[in-house]
Motif scaffolding. Sequence first.
Motif, PDB file in Angstrom:
ATOM      1  N   GLY A  47      -2.329 -37.313 104.550  1.00  0.00           N
ATOM      2  CA  GLY A  47      -1.608 -37.546 103.305  1.00  0.00           C
ATOM      3  C   GLY A  47      -1.100 -36.253 102.711  1.00  0.00           C
ATOM      4  O   GLY A  47      -1.888 -35.380 102.335  1.00  0.00           O
ATOM      5  N   ILE A  50       0.245 -35.068  96.354  1.00  0.00           N
ATOM      6  CA  ILE A  50      -0.218 -33.934  95.547  1.00  0.00           C
ATOM      7  C   ILE A  50      -1.692 -33.629  95.830  1.00  0.00           C
ATOM      8  O   ILE A  50      -2.107 -32.465  95.838  1.00  0.00           O
ATOM      9  CB  ILE A  50       0.016 -34.198  94.051  1.00  0.00           C
ATOM     10  N   MET A  51      -2.473 -34.665  96.121  1.00  0.00           N
ATOM     11  CA  MET A  51      -3.900 -34.448  96.363  1.00  0.00           C
ATOM     12  C   MET A  51      -4.091 -33.702  97.689  1.00  0.00           C
ATOM     13  O   MET A  51      -4.848 -32.732  97.764  1.00  0.00           O
ATOM     14  CB  MET A  51      -4.601 -35.810  96.388  1.00  0.00           C
ATOM     15  N   GLU A  74       1.525 -36.090 107.283  1.00  0.00           N
ATOM     16  CA  GLU A  74       2.205 -36.959 106.318  1.00  0.00           C
ATOM     17  C   GLU A  74       3.186 -37.843 107.062  1.00  0.00           C
ATOM     18  O   GLU A  74       3.975 -37.370 107.862  1.00  0.00           O
ATOM     19  CB  GLU A  74       2.935 -36.087 105.276  1.00  0.00           C
ATOM     20  N   LYS A  75       3.126 -39.156 106.777  1.00  0.00           N
ATOM     21  CA  LYS A  75       3.946 -40.090 107.545  1.00  0.00           C
ATOM     22  C   LYS A  75       5.374 -40.224 107.030  1.00  0.00           C
ATOM     23  O   LYS A  75       6.244 -40.687 107.738  1.00  0.00           O
ATOM     24  CB  LYS A  75       3.288 -41.467 107.576  1.00  0.00           C
ATOM     25  N   ASP A  79       9.290 -36.951 101.946  1.00  0.00           N
ATOM     26  CA  ASP A  79       8.495 -36.148 101.011  1.00  0.00           C
ATOM     27  C   ASP A  79       8.733 -34.645 101.159  1.00  0.00           C
ATOM     28  O   ASP A  79       8.079 -33.839 100.527  1.00  0.00           O
ATOM     29  CB  ASP A  79       7.004 -36.420 101.220  1.00  0.00           C
ATOM     30  N   VAL A 182      -0.841 -41.160 110.993  1.00  0.00           N
ATOM     31  CA  VAL A 182      -2.155 -41.316 111.628  1.00  0.00           C
ATOM     32  C   VAL A 182      -2.382 -42.810 111.837  1.00  0.00           C
ATOM     33  O   VAL A 182      -2.312 -43.600 110.886  1.00  0.00           O
ATOM     34  CB  VAL A 182      -3.266 -40.701 110.739  1.00  0.00           C
ATOM     35  N   GLY A 378      -4.105 -44.119  88.860  1.00  0.00           N
ATOM     36  CA  GLY A 378      -3.103 -43.737  87.854  1.00  0.00           C
ATOM     37  C   GLY A 378      -3.370 -42.405  87.188  1.00  0.00           C
ATOM     38  O   GLY A 378      -2.650 -42.012  86.261  1.00  0.00           O
ATOM     39  N   HIS A 379      -4.395 -41.674  87.644  1.00  0.00           N
ATOM     40  CA  HIS A 379      -4.714 -40.375  87.036  1.00  0.00           C
ATOM     41  C   HIS A 379      -4.726 -39.225  88.032  1.00  0.00           C
ATOM     42  O   HIS A 379      -5.222 -38.146  87.728  1.00  0.00           O
ATOM     43  CB  HIS A 379      -6.089 -40.442  86.343  1.00  0.00           C
ATOM     44  N   GLY A 380      -4.200 -39.463  89.222  1.00  0.00           N
ATOM     45  CA  GLY A 380      -4.338 -38.478  90.287  1.00  0.00           C
ATOM     46  C   GLY A 380      -3.585 -37.180  90.067  1.00  0.00           C
ATOM     47  O   GLY A 380      -4.014 -36.121  90.526  1.00  0.00           O
ATOM     48  N   LEU A 381      -2.479 -37.243  89.341  1.00  0.00           N
ATOM     49  CA  LEU A 381      -1.711 -36.011  89.113  1.00  0.00           C
ATOM     50  C   LEU A 381      -2.534 -35.019  88.332  1.00  0.00           C
ATOM     51  O   LEU A 381      -2.689 -33.862  88.716  1.00  0.00           O
ATOM     52  CB  LEU A 381      -0.462 -36.322  88.291  1.00  0.00           C
ATOM     53  N   GLN A 382      -3.062 -35.492  87.214  1.00  0.00           N
ATOM     54  CA  GLN A 382      -3.787 -34.565  86.349  1.00  0.00           C
ATOM     55  C   GLN A 382      -5.098 -34.096  86.984  1.00  0.00           C
ATOM     56  O   GLN A 382      -5.594 -33.035  86.668  1.00  0.00           O
ATOM     57  CB  GLN A 382      -4.019 -35.185  84.964  1.00  0.00           C
TER      58      GLN A 382
HETATM   59  C1  LIG Z   1       4.125 -45.403  87.641  1.00  0.00           C
HETATM   60  C2  LIG Z   1       3.081 -44.372  87.823  1.00  0.00           C
HETATM   61  C3  LIG Z   1       2.758 -43.526  86.767  1.00  0.00           C
HETATM   62  C4  LIG Z   1       1.777 -42.560  86.926  1.00  0.00           C
HETATM   63  N1  LIG Z   1       1.461 -41.756  85.872  1.00  0.00           N
HETATM   64  C5  LIG Z   1       0.507 -40.820  86.018  1.00  0.00           C
HETATM   65  C6  LIG Z   1       0.155 -39.970  84.933  1.00  0.00           C
HETATM   66  O1  LIG Z   1       0.718 -40.062  83.847  1.00  0.00           O
HETATM   67  N2  LIG Z   1      -0.821 -39.045  85.132  1.00  0.00           N
HETATM   68  C7  LIG Z   1      -1.468 -38.936  86.319  1.00  0.00           C
HETATM   69  O2  LIG Z   1      -2.340 -38.099  86.446  1.00  0.00           O
HETATM   70  N3  LIG Z   1      -1.167 -39.722  87.371  1.00  0.00           N
HETATM   71  C8  LIG Z   1      -0.205 -40.670  87.241  1.00  0.00           C
HETATM   72  N4  LIG Z   1       0.086 -41.505  88.282  1.00  0.00           N
HETATM   73  C9  LIG Z   1      -0.762 -41.455  89.483  1.00  0.00           C
HETATM   74  C10 LIG Z   1      -0.383 -40.369  90.404  1.00  0.00           C
HETATM   75  O3  LIG Z   1       0.995 -40.408  90.647  1.00  0.00           O
HETATM   76  C11 LIG Z   1      -1.175 -40.554  91.699  1.00  0.00           C
HETATM   77  O4  LIG Z   1      -2.559 -40.672  91.387  1.00  0.00           O
HETATM   78  C12 LIG Z   1      -0.999 -39.383  92.611  1.00  0.00           C
HETATM   79  O5  LIG Z   1       0.356 -39.171  92.884  1.00  0.00           O
HETATM   80  C13 LIG Z   1      -1.737 -39.674  93.899  1.00  0.00           C
HETATM   81  O6  LIG Z   1      -1.527 -38.592  94.762  1.00  0.00           O
HETATM   82  P1  LIG Z   1      -2.144 -38.643  96.194  1.00  0.00           P
HETATM   83  O7  LIG Z   1      -1.758 -37.392  96.868  1.00  0.00           O
HETATM   84  O8  LIG Z   1      -3.578 -38.990  96.098  1.00  0.00           O
HETATM   85  O9  LIG Z   1      -1.441 -39.916  96.872  1.00  0.00           O
HETATM   86  P2  LIG Z   1       0.120 -40.108  97.341  1.00  0.00           P
HETATM   87  O10 LIG Z   1       1.047 -39.351  96.478  1.00  0.00           O
HETATM   88  O11 LIG Z   1       0.278 -41.570  97.466  1.00  0.00           O
HETATM   89  O12 LIG Z   1       0.078 -39.419  98.739  1.00  0.00           O
HETATM   90  C14 LIG Z   1      -0.545 -40.021  99.838  1.00  0.00           C
HETATM   91  C15 LIG Z   1       0.342 -39.707 101.031  1.00  0.00           C
HETATM   92  O13 LIG Z   1      -0.328 -40.160 102.198  1.00  0.00           O
HETATM   93  C16 LIG Z   1       0.653 -40.557 103.136  1.00  0.00           C
HETATM   94  N5  LIG Z   1      -0.011 -41.427 104.097  1.00  0.00           N
HETATM   95  C17 LIG Z   1      -0.590 -42.632 103.881  1.00  0.00           C
HETATM   96  N6  LIG Z   1      -1.103 -43.137 105.003  1.00  0.00           N
HETATM   97  C18 LIG Z   1      -0.857 -42.229 105.973  1.00  0.00           C
HETATM   98  C19 LIG Z   1      -1.122 -42.177 107.376  1.00  0.00           C
HETATM   99  N7  LIG Z   1      -1.770 -43.169 108.001  1.00  0.00           N
HETATM  100  N8  LIG Z   1      -0.708 -41.096 108.076  1.00  0.00           N
HETATM  101  C20 LIG Z   1      -0.046 -40.072 107.466  1.00  0.00           C
HETATM  102  N9  LIG Z   1       0.253 -40.064 106.140  1.00  0.00           N
HETATM  103  C21 LIG Z   1      -0.161 -41.139 105.396  1.00  0.00           C
HETATM  104  C22 LIG Z   1       1.688 -41.295 102.280  1.00  0.00           C
HETATM  105  O14 LIG Z   1       2.954 -41.335 102.887  1.00  0.00           O
HETATM  106  C23 LIG Z   1       1.687 -40.443 101.010  1.00  0.00           C
HETATM  107  O15 LIG Z   1       2.725 -39.493 100.970  1.00  0.00           O
HETATM  108  C24 LIG Z   1       1.092 -42.449  88.159  1.00  0.00           C
HETATM  109  C25 LIG Z   1       1.432 -43.282  89.232  1.00  0.00           C
HETATM  110  C26 LIG Z   1       2.424 -44.227  89.077  1.00  0.00           C
HETATM  111  C27 LIG Z   1       2.766 -45.126  90.230  1.00  0.00           C
END
Ligand SMILES: Cc1cc2nc3c(=O)[nH]c(=O)nc-3n(C[C@H](O)[C@H](O)[C@H](O)COP(=O)(O)OP(=O)(O)OC[C@H]3O[C@@H](n4cnc5c(N)ncnc54)[C@H](O)[C@@H]3O)c2cc1C
Length: 425
Positions: A47, A50-51, A74-75, A79, A182, A378-382
């Motif tokens: 993935g 941002i995480m 990343e799939k 991005d 993956v 919904g809190h993953g960014l912060q």
């Molecule tokens: C409408 C909305 C509003 C939001 N508002 C806020 C906010 O105000 N504050 C806040 O903190 N958060 C907010 N969030 C949440 C925040 O955006 C997410 O928690 C954060 O982006 C998650 O990041 P991540 O890296 O964990 O996951 P993602 O950004 O989903 O990244 C996961 C990545 O893994 C990749 N992936 C998945 N499976 C595979 C695989 N098998 N092989 C290779 N790659 C794979 C995907 O393509 C993806 O790019 C909001 C979300 C939404 C939808």
Amino acid sequence: MLRCRGWSPLAAAAAAAASSSSSPSSRERRADLLDLPPDEADVVIIGGGIMGWSIAYWLKKNDTEQDMTVLVVEKDPSDYLLVAGDPPIDIQFNPSGYLFLASEEGAAVLEHNVRIQREEGAKVSLLSPEQLKKKYPWMRTDDVALASCGMENEGWFDPWTLLLAFQKKAKSLGVIEYCGEVTSFGMTSREVTTFEGQRAHLSHIRKVHIKIPNSPNTFSVAPGMVVNAAGAWSGSVAEMASIETGEPGTKSVYKLPVEPRKRYVYVFHCPAGPGLACPVVIDTTGAYFRREGLGGNYIAGCSPTEEEEPDIQDLEVDHGFFQENVWPKLAQRVPNFESLKVKSSWAGYYDYNTFDQNGVIGQHPFVRNLYFATGFSGHGLQHSPTVGLAMSELILDGKYKTIDLNVLSFDRILNGKKALERNII
Ligand SMILES: Cc1cc2nc3c(=O)[nH]c(=O)nc-3n(C[C@H](O)[C@H](O)[C@H](O)COP(=O)(O)OP(=O)(O)OC[C@H]3O[C@@H](n4cnc5c(N)ncnc54)[C@H](O)[C@@H]3O)c2cc1C
């Protein structure tokens, strides 16, 4: 920890050919071999959101020997928009307090939250309805019992810019990225007896199989550790590790309770709205809004109830949801919002933890080299900068040093102990 030998194109080529799921033509094979990842990596992060990039950055930054191989897979190729030679990153931080409104029913929880925030050094004020009305005369306050507002270091920023900043810095420190999906793991497993006398299987991921884009072939990487940072899809990744399905909170089964939940954001124009003085408002109803720019625009949204959860097959926006579920709540709170025009909208997926709406962070109890950073609901960014740092400590040092996140471990799901997040919006 596996300290892997260096990236060897020849070994990779041989491994790619050996691990091909079918017999490709020599032309296909040549195309596949371009830009393949190493055949071994200390840490494979699934993935590149941002995480994933935050964890990758912190791992390299804190790796004192600077010899760790970190691979981000990343799939989704869309991005990757980084332009080399960009000026220093400006995440466009816009300082503004978060204003939480509580009804009589929610006042005790709000007070409790503020107490914890203050203990941790945050400057947060509590406002009575009268104080609220004085500060924000454009707001209806007759159904508000208590409000809290952050006084410093709060606001909003451009998430995409922050992601690119983590990615750019992580790559400059040597993190390898690979664009591919993956699809499965190669595992080994052995049976053990737990302290409670139960039989359990301890497993290990030996191979991460990655589908090569635009090719029928797969490529395999031998990981030291694997981080599941696949966001809304992390449940599917967990299933690849044979993490069984079942109800959380029961001892014998231990599904990762994270699934995609679709959420809408609406952008609207309201020249008579609160304007510059508008903070991020989280209403008693769960609806939220804030100013967007300086031209009388706002963004707003509201999570649906369990019964209203929309289909997740696509990212179409339901405009009826704004009319019926969001707008009435906005207009009830700010009478001037009765007249507004929706200009645009978008939808995204929360990585929603159905168990307690909180992050699942750290090592899996039975798949010993699998780590999680998901379920942020919904809190993953912060949370991403801190979770990345904490995960790097857990992986490099075997324990948290800066911030103890054990309360968010996978074990709580096995034990049925919720770390309930009450303020999901
Ligand atoms: C409408 C909305 C509003 C939001 N508002 C806020 C906010 O105000 N504050 C806040 O903190 N958060 C907010 N969030 C949440 C925040 O955006 C997410 O928690 C954060 O982006 C998650 O990041 P991540 O890296 O964990 O996951 P993602 O950004 O989903 O990244 C996961 C990545 O893994 C990749 N992936 C998945 N499976 C595979 C695989 N098998 N092989 C290779 N790659 C794979 C995907 O393509 C993806 O790019 C909001 C979300 C939404 C939808």
